[in-house]
Design an enzyme around this catalytic site. Sequence first.
Site, PDB file in Angstrom:
ATOM      1  N   LYS A  16       0.924  -1.469  -0.102  1.00 50.13           N
ATOM      2  CA  LYS A  16      -0.119   0.125  -0.440  1.00 50.13           C
ATOM      3  C   LYS A  16       1.102   0.987  -0.016  1.00 50.13           C
ATOM      4  O   LYS A  16       0.857   2.214  -0.622  1.00 50.13           O
ATOM      5  CB  LYS A  16      -0.886   0.416   0.792  1.00 50.13           C
ATOM      6  CG  LYS A  16      -2.108  -0.965   0.724  1.00 50.13           C
ATOM      7  CD  LYS A  16      -2.510  -1.328   2.503  1.00 50.13           C
ATOM      8  CE  LYS A  16      -3.302  -2.589   2.243  1.00 50.13           C
ATOM      9  NZ  LYS A  16      -4.468  -2.449   3.741  1.00 50.13           N
ATOM     10  N   GLN A  60      -3.327  -1.367  10.388  1.00 47.28           N
ATOM     11  CA  GLN A  60      -3.909  -2.321   9.755  1.00 47.28           C
ATOM     12  C   GLN A  60      -4.252  -3.612  10.831  1.00 47.28           C
ATOM     13  O   GLN A  60      -3.403  -3.449  11.477  1.00 47.28           O
ATOM     14  CB  GLN A  60      -1.878  -3.024   9.000  1.00 47.28           C
ATOM     15  CG  GLN A  60      -2.716  -4.594   8.712  1.00 47.28           C
ATOM     16  CD  GLN A  60      -2.675  -3.961   7.088  1.00 47.28           C
ATOM     17  OE1 GLN A  60      -2.976  -3.198   6.047  1.00 47.28           O
ATOM     18  NE2 GLN A  60      -4.192  -5.260   6.533  1.00 47.28           N
ATOM     19  N   ASP A  83     -10.129   3.718   4.917  1.00 43.70           N
ATOM     20  CA  ASP A  83     -10.347   1.982   4.983  1.00 43.70           C
ATOM     21  C   ASP A  83     -11.887   1.716   5.274  1.00 43.70           C
ATOM     22  O   ASP A  83     -12.315   0.931   4.827  1.00 43.70           O
ATOM     23  CB  ASP A  83      -9.835   0.930   6.222  1.00 43.70           C
ATOM     24  CG  ASP A  83      -8.891   0.491   6.081  1.00 43.70           C
ATOM     25  OD1 ASP A  83      -8.753   0.093   5.276  1.00 43.70           O
ATOM     26  OD2 ASP A  83      -7.816   0.001   6.652  1.00 43.70           O
TER      27      ASP A  83
END
Length: 249
Positions: A16, A60, A83
């Site tokens: 990412k 994450q 997210d």
Amino acid sequence: MRVGSDPASEVYVRNKAKKARELGLEGTELIHPETMSEAELLAEVERLNRDDDVDGILVQLPLPKQIDPMKVIDAIDPAKDVDGFHPINVGMLHLGRPSLAPCTPAGVIRLIESTGQPIEGKHAVVIGRSDIVGKPVAALLLQRHATVTICHSRTRDLAAIAREADVLVAAIGKARFVTADMIKPSAIVIDVGINRLIVDGAGKLAGDVDFNAASEVAGWITPVPGGVGPMTIAMLMKNTVTAAERRRA
Ligand code: NDP
């Protein structure tokens, strides 16, 4: 941001941040030790919330066991929640109002749209009802006027329901669960699953769909790896740009 050394998370975060830098966004990988406390992580999120140079924050998952992921997600500024997991963004998504949509479900929709087939009026079957994939995928399909059926581990005669699907989304987490006989001829099949298998002593990724046999029946089908995974990262980049534009509007 990553806490600890989960091998899959290491790969995801690295990919990412790399993609962000390739696109000219300033992607920074913040790596914290496995022993980080919940209070320390919450303080770090707060620091990033206040930093005006930061447009997007991604923590994450999974997190080490001493940290409650819900508290961390709730602490992220919804305007920087790229997210799309913050309860405000989840609520906006289900209301059909503009929000930062979760990346994997948004990517699933883009992949379906890329077939050129209209979603409106189609029967879409989503296998899986998790908060991060199944439920938001179903909500996004419903907003696009599909008739949506959600299946899960208590669903009876799942194979027969799947066979009715014009659009079949598999988000189960079980390698090759969806077999060719569960697919309607010419259906659009989107495979979200990422399952790690050992084949002949070597690690291999497999989706939730038995790709080789299913591709003989489906009209369109996404591979694993190389389908939903890269599209998830693309949607993360899109969310980051959207977040930056909205914060400056
Ligand atoms: P979860 O484990 O949270 O959810 C799995 C869902 O599948 C649950 O709703 C569960 O039902 C259902 N399920 C499990 N077994 C069966 C069964 N035998 N029959 C019918 N339904 C079943 O997984 P996630 O949603 O987080 O992830 C799903 C997959 O997608 C995983 O392989 C994951 O690695 C992958 N993934 C990929 C991403 C990407 O970027 N490509 C991003 C996120 C996830 P119930 O609710 O009843 O338990």
